[in-house]
Motif scaffolding. Structure first.
Motif, short mmCIF file in Angstrom:
data_model
loop_
_atom_site.label_atom_id
_atom_site.label_comp_id
_atom_site.label_asym_id
_atom_site.label_seq_id
_atom_site.Cartn_x
_atom_site.Cartn_y
_atom_site.Cartn_z
N CYS A 93 -5.12 3.37 -9.39
CA CYS A 93 -5.23 2.92 -8.06
C CYS A 93 -6.14 1.52 -8.60
CB CYS A 93 -5.91 3.52 -6.95
SG CYS A 93 -6.43 3.72 -5.66
N ASP A 94 -5.38 0.83 -7.79
CA ASP A 94 -6.22 -0.40 -8.36
C ASP A 94 -7.46 -0.45 -7.22
OD1 ASP A 94 -4.99 -1.64 -9.36
OD2 ASP A 94 -2.99 -1.97 -7.65
N ALA A 95 -7.76 0.29 -6.58
CA ALA A 95 -9.16 0.69 -5.62
C ALA A 95 -10.40 1.74 -6.13
CB ALA A 95 -8.89 1.39 -4.45
N CYS A 96 -9.74 2.24 -7.00
CA CYS A 96 -10.29 3.29 -7.57
C CYS A 96 -10.17 3.92 -9.12
CB CYS A 96 -11.25 4.46 -6.80
SG CYS A 96 -9.30 5.93 -6.53
N SER A 97 -9.63 3.06 -9.29
CA SER A 97 -8.77 3.60 -10.79
C SER A 97 -7.90 4.95 -11.17
CB SER A 97 -9.88 3.42 -12.00
OG SER A 97 -9.75 2.24 -11.97
N HIS A 135 -1.17 -0.54 -6.50
CA HIS A 135 -1.76 0.82 -5.88
C HIS A 135 -2.65 1.25 -5.33
CE1 HIS A 135 2.23 0.01 -9.13
NE2 HIS A 135 2.95 1.15 -7.94
N LEU A 136 -2.48 1.78 -4.59
CA LEU A 136 -3.49 2.53 -3.07
C LEU A 136 -2.69 4.07 -3.37
CD1 LEU A 136 -4.21 -0.02 -0.97
CD2 LEU A 136 -5.94 0.13 -3.07
N CYS A 137 -4.11 4.73 -4.19
CA CYS A 137 -4.06 6.19 -4.32
C CYS A 137 -4.43 7.08 -2.35
CB CYS A 137 -5.19 6.90 -4.12
SG CYS A 137 -6.96 7.06 -4.42
#
Length: 145
Positions: A93-97, A135-137
């Motif tokens: 995820c590019d926001a939270c890894s 990518h975003l979870c």
């Protein structure tokens, strides 16, 4: 038009598959016990060699066998694979890894160009969103909007 779940995770001896084999691309022969299978029903069948992938098959015709009692033989249609390959990929995820380690099925006869679309389709099934190379979870999708 019922749905019958024959995935390995259920392991119920009264409701099991004996065999599932491809007759031709997109046509399958399935033998099993239990479940009161009828034409137009859906069967969920674990893909051989996979941890969590399954095929969704539509029963076209079914023959209930006399011996052994409860056994049936069905012809069903499903996904078309000339040469099935099960691959493992990872995305972050590019926001939270957060990391997603997932399997996906692809027709190996289509070559490398078929891998990315098959992987994107599987990522979407798992609730993740792909925007270009990002990518975003599921947890971060609401934050991004």
């Amino acid at each position: 038009m019922a749905e019958h779940d024959f995935r390995y995770s259920l392991l119920n001896p009264q409701h099991t598959l004996t065999e599932c084999r491809a007759l031709a691309p997109g046509r399958y022969q399935v033998t099993g016990n239990g479940g009161s299978i009828k034409a137009a029903d859906t069967l969920l069948v674990t893909l051989k060699g996979s941890r969590d992938l399954c095929l969704r098959l539509q029963v076209e015709k079914v023959r209930h066998l006399i011996n052994p009692p409860g056994q049936w033989l069905a012809v069903a249609k499903g996904p078309v694979f000339k040469e099935l390959a099960i691959l493992n990929w990872q995305v972050n995820c590019d926001a939270c890894s957060a990391q997603l380690d997932f399997e996906f099925a692809v027709d190996a006869a289509l070559g490398e160009k078929a891998r990315a679309p098959a992987a994107q389709a599987r990522i979407s099934e798992l609730g993740w969103v792909a925007r270009g190379e990002r990518h975003l979870c599921p947890n971060c999708q609401g934050d991004a909007q």
